[in-house]
Design a protein around this motif. Sequence first.
Motif, PDB file in Angstrom:
ATOM      1  N   MET A 278     -15.278  -3.738  15.351  1.00 32.45           N
ATOM      2  CA  MET A 278     -13.858  -3.616  15.127  1.00 32.45           C
ATOM      3  C   MET A 278     -13.644  -2.675  13.944  1.00 32.45           C
ATOM      4  O   MET A 278     -14.284  -2.806  12.910  1.00 32.45           O
ATOM      5  N   LYS A 279     -12.734  -1.737  14.100  1.00 31.70           N
ATOM      6  CA  LYS A 279     -12.427  -0.807  13.024  1.00 31.70           C
ATOM      7  C   LYS A 279     -11.513  -1.480  12.009  1.00 31.70           C
ATOM      8  O   LYS A 279     -10.535  -2.124  12.371  1.00 31.70           O
ATOM      9  N   LYS A 280     -11.849  -1.332  10.732  1.00 33.59           N
ATOM     10  CA  LYS A 280     -11.028  -1.910   9.682  1.00 33.59           C
ATOM     11  C   LYS A 280      -9.900  -0.953   9.339  1.00 33.59           C
ATOM     12  O   LYS A 280     -10.088   0.254   9.285  1.00 33.59           O
ATOM     13  N   LEU A 281      -8.747  -1.517   9.096  1.00 36.75           N
ATOM     14  CA  LEU A 281      -7.597  -0.748   8.648  1.00 36.75           C
ATOM     15  C   LEU A 281      -7.282  -1.158   7.225  1.00 36.75           C
ATOM     16  O   LEU A 281      -7.344  -2.337   6.889  1.00 36.75           O
ATOM     17  N   TYR A 282      -6.936  -0.216   6.418  1.00 35.39           N
ATOM     18  CA  TYR A 282      -6.652  -0.499   5.017  1.00 35.39           C
ATOM     19  C   TYR A 282      -5.179  -0.269   4.722  1.00 35.39           C
ATOM     20  O   TYR A 282      -4.592   0.695   5.186  1.00 35.39           O
ATOM     21  N   THR A 283      -4.600  -1.184   3.961  1.00 36.14           N
ATOM     22  CA  THR A 283      -3.205  -1.080   3.582  1.00 36.14           C
ATOM     23  C   THR A 283      -3.045  -1.762   2.224  1.00 36.14           C
ATOM     24  O   THR A 283      -3.948  -2.412   1.740  1.00 36.14           O
ATOM     25  N   PHE A 284      -1.909  -1.604   1.650  1.00 39.21           N
ATOM     26  CA  PHE A 284      -1.674  -2.302   0.393  1.00 39.21           C
ATOM     27  C   PHE A 284      -0.291  -2.935   0.403  1.00 39.21           C
ATOM     28  O   PHE A 284      -0.133  -4.052   0.859  1.00 39.21           O
ATOM     29  N   SER A 285       0.737  -2.218   0.000  1.00 41.99           N
ATOM     30  CA  SER A 285       2.043  -2.854  -0.144  1.00 41.99           C
ATOM     31  C   SER A 285       2.602  -3.359   1.178  1.00 41.99           C
ATOM     32  O   SER A 285       3.219  -4.423   1.222  1.00 41.99           O
ATOM     33  N   SER A 286       2.394  -2.638   2.264  1.00 43.40           N
ATOM     34  CA  SER A 286       2.908  -3.109   3.560  1.00 43.40           C
ATOM     35  C   SER A 286       2.162  -4.347   4.027  1.00 43.40           C
ATOM     36  O   SER A 286       2.763  -5.267   4.588  1.00 43.40           O
ATOM     37  N   GLY A 287       0.858  -4.397   3.799  1.00 41.39           N
ATOM     38  CA  GLY A 287       0.085  -5.592   4.136  1.00 41.39           C
ATOM     39  C   GLY A 287       0.502  -6.771   3.282  1.00 41.39           C
ATOM     40  O   GLY A 287       0.606  -7.902   3.759  1.00 41.39           O
TER      41      GLY A 287
ATOM     42  N   GLY B 255      -7.177 -15.689   3.396  1.00 44.13           N
ATOM     43  CA  GLY B 255      -7.815 -14.622   2.642  1.00 44.13           C
ATOM     44  C   GLY B 255      -7.826 -14.870   1.155  1.00 44.13           C
ATOM     45  O   GLY B 255      -8.008 -15.997   0.693  1.00 44.13           O
ATOM     46  N   GLU B 256      -7.619 -13.797   0.430  1.00 42.11           N
ATOM     47  CA  GLU B 256      -7.648 -13.812  -1.028  1.00 42.11           C
ATOM     48  C   GLU B 256      -6.243 -13.593  -1.572  1.00 42.11           C
ATOM     49  O   GLU B 256      -5.382 -13.081  -0.858  1.00 42.11           O
ATOM     50  N   PRO B 257      -6.004 -13.963  -2.845  1.00 40.14           N
ATOM     51  CA  PRO B 257      -4.704 -13.639  -3.434  1.00 40.14           C
ATOM     52  C   PRO B 257      -4.461 -12.125  -3.338  1.00 40.14           C
ATOM     53  O   PRO B 257      -5.392 -11.322  -3.431  1.00 40.14           O
ATOM     54  N   THR B 258      -3.215 -11.778  -3.121  1.00 42.84           N
ATOM     55  CA  THR B 258      -2.876 -10.363  -2.965  1.00 42.84           C
ATOM     56  C   THR B 258      -3.021  -9.612  -4.283  1.00 42.84           C
ATOM     57  O   THR B 258      -2.983 -10.210  -5.358  1.00 42.84           O
ATOM     58  N   GLY B 259      -3.149  -8.315  -4.180  1.00 41.28           N
ATOM     59  CA  GLY B 259      -3.260  -7.471  -5.371  1.00 41.28           C
ATOM     60  C   GLY B 259      -1.920  -6.940  -5.824  1.00 41.28           C
ATOM     61  O   GLY B 259      -1.848  -6.043  -6.649  1.00 41.28           O
TER      62      GLY B 259
ATOM     63  N   ILE C 269       8.312  -6.628  -4.632  1.00 43.73           N
ATOM     64  CA  ILE C 269       7.679  -5.379  -5.042  1.00 43.73           C
ATOM     65  C   ILE C 269       8.616  -4.188  -4.907  1.00 43.73           C
ATOM     66  O   ILE C 269       9.630  -4.248  -4.223  1.00 43.73           O
ATOM     67  N   TYR C 270       8.235  -3.129  -5.567  1.00 41.74           N
ATOM     68  CA  TYR C 270       8.886  -1.842  -5.354  1.00 41.74           C
ATOM     69  C   TYR C 270       8.077  -1.097  -4.314  1.00 41.74           C
ATOM     70  O   TYR C 270       6.859  -1.185  -4.269  1.00 41.74           O
ATOM     71  N   GLY C 271       8.767  -0.374  -3.458  1.00 42.54           N
ATOM     72  CA  GLY C 271       8.084   0.361  -2.408  1.00 42.54           C
ATOM     73  C   GLY C 271       8.923   1.510  -1.907  1.00 42.54           C
ATOM     74  O   GLY C 271       9.967   1.831  -2.485  1.00 42.54           O
ATOM     75  N   ASP C 272       8.503   2.092  -0.820  1.00 46.42           N
ATOM     76  CA  ASP C 272       9.088   3.320  -0.264  1.00 46.42           C
ATOM     77  C   ASP C 272       9.135   4.375  -1.369  1.00 46.42           C
ATOM     78  O   ASP C 272       9.787   4.183  -2.384  1.00 46.42           O
ATOM     79  N   ILE C 273       8.418   5.434  -1.150  1.00 48.99           N
ATOM     80  CA  ILE C 273       8.279   6.423  -2.213  1.00 48.99           C
ATOM     81  C   ILE C 273       8.972   7.738  -1.880  1.00 48.99           C
ATOM     82  O   ILE C 273       9.142   8.104  -0.722  1.00 48.99           O
ATOM     83  N   LEU C 274       9.380   8.390  -2.929  1.00 52.01           N
ATOM     84  CA  LEU C 274       9.849   9.768  -2.866  1.00 52.01           C
ATOM     85  C   LEU C 274       8.800  10.601  -3.584  1.00 52.01           C
ATOM     86  O   LEU C 274       8.363  10.248  -4.685  1.00 52.01           O
ATOM     87  N   SER C 275       8.370  11.678  -2.975  1.00 59.75           N
ATOM     88  CA  SER C 275       7.373  12.551  -3.597  1.00 59.75           C
ATOM     89  C   SER C 275       8.029  13.896  -3.898  1.00 59.75           C
ATOM     90  O   SER C 275       8.869  14.371  -3.130  1.00 59.75           O
ATOM     91  N   PHE C 276       7.658  14.458  -5.021  1.00 62.14           N
ATOM     92  CA  PHE C 276       8.218  15.758  -5.376  1.00 62.14           C
ATOM     93  C   PHE C 276       7.234  16.529  -6.239  1.00 62.14           C
ATOM     94  O   PHE C 276       6.310  15.965  -6.813  1.00 62.14           O
ATOM     95  N   GLU C 277       7.449  17.821  -6.303  1.00 59.53           N
ATOM     96  CA  GLU C 277       6.635  18.716  -7.121  1.00 59.53           C
ATOM     97  C   GLU C 277       7.538  19.359  -8.161  1.00 59.53           C
ATOM     98  O   GLU C 277       8.627  19.853  -7.837  1.00 59.53           O
ATOM     99  N   THR C 278       7.101  19.339  -9.420  1.00 51.19           N
ATOM    100  CA  THR C 278       7.899  19.982 -10.457  1.00 51.19           C
ATOM    101  C   THR C 278       7.799  21.498 -10.292  1.00 51.19           C
ATOM    102  O   THR C 278       6.722  22.039 -10.004  1.00 51.19           O
ATOM    103  N   PRO C 279       8.920  22.205 -10.443  1.00 51.94           N
ATOM    104  CA  PRO C 279       8.944  23.628 -10.113  1.00 51.94           C
ATOM    105  C   PRO C 279       8.079  24.516 -11.018  1.00 51.94           C
ATOM    106  O   PRO C 279       7.463  25.461 -10.532  1.00 51.94           O
TER     107      PRO C 279
ATOM    108  N   TYR D 215       1.119 -12.674  -7.760  1.00 45.86           N
ATOM    109  CA  TYR D 215       0.423 -12.450  -6.496  1.00 45.86           C
ATOM    110  C   TYR D 215       0.871 -13.511  -5.499  1.00 45.86           C
ATOM    111  O   TYR D 215       1.457 -14.518  -5.878  1.00 45.86           O
ATOM    112  N   LEU D 216       0.571 -13.265  -4.229  1.00 50.52           N
ATOM    113  CA  LEU D 216       0.819 -14.266  -3.189  1.00 50.52           C
ATOM    114  C   LEU D 216      -0.475 -15.032  -2.982  1.00 50.52           C
ATOM    115  O   LEU D 216      -1.519 -14.431  -2.722  1.00 50.52           O
ATOM    116  N   HIS D 217      -0.398 -16.337  -3.114  1.00 47.18           N
ATOM    117  CA  HIS D 217      -1.580 -17.176  -2.942  1.00 47.18           C
ATOM    118  C   HIS D 217      -1.704 -17.540  -1.466  1.00 47.18           C
ATOM    119  O   HIS D 217      -0.744 -18.016  -0.866  1.00 47.18           O
ATOM    120  N   PRO D 218      -2.863 -17.310  -0.848  1.00 51.05           N
ATOM    121  CA  PRO D 218      -3.015 -17.636   0.578  1.00 51.05           C
ATOM    122  C   PRO D 218      -2.983 -19.139   0.828  1.00 51.05           C
ATOM    123  O   PRO D 218      -3.265 -19.936  -0.069  1.00 51.05           O
TER     124      PRO D 218
END
Length: 104
Positions: free
Chosen positions: A1-10, A27-31, A36-46, A71-74
């Motif tokens: 089985m292929k492992k998938l990695y996620t963080f905030s969405s998981g 599982g384990e307590p979440t990291g 939480i804060y999420g959804d990101i805006l990305s930008f480059e300084t000119p 954290y969220l305790h399982p």
Amino acid sequence: MKKLYTFSSGNWFAVIIKDNNIGKVIGEPTGNQPSIYGDILSFETPNSGFMFSVSYKKFIRPNTENDPEDYLHPDIEVYTTIQDILNGRDLQIEKLIEIVKNNK
């Protein structure tokens, strides 16, 4: 089985499951914190060309009575060891299979 990695969405998925009592978290307590804060805006300084990302939404967990938590305790604790990783074992999935087999 292929492992998938996620963080905030998981993390958020586990929070929704646990806080709405629609399943058990194995599982384990979440990291990450449950609210939480999420959804990101990305930008480059000119001028410098530096790349930045910043979160612009706060996700508040459904059961706010439990905030703030670090954290969220399982519901069912199952920890992964270095040896498990080296041996390609997924103890959380093994625990899930055990639970399903025993609850038929």
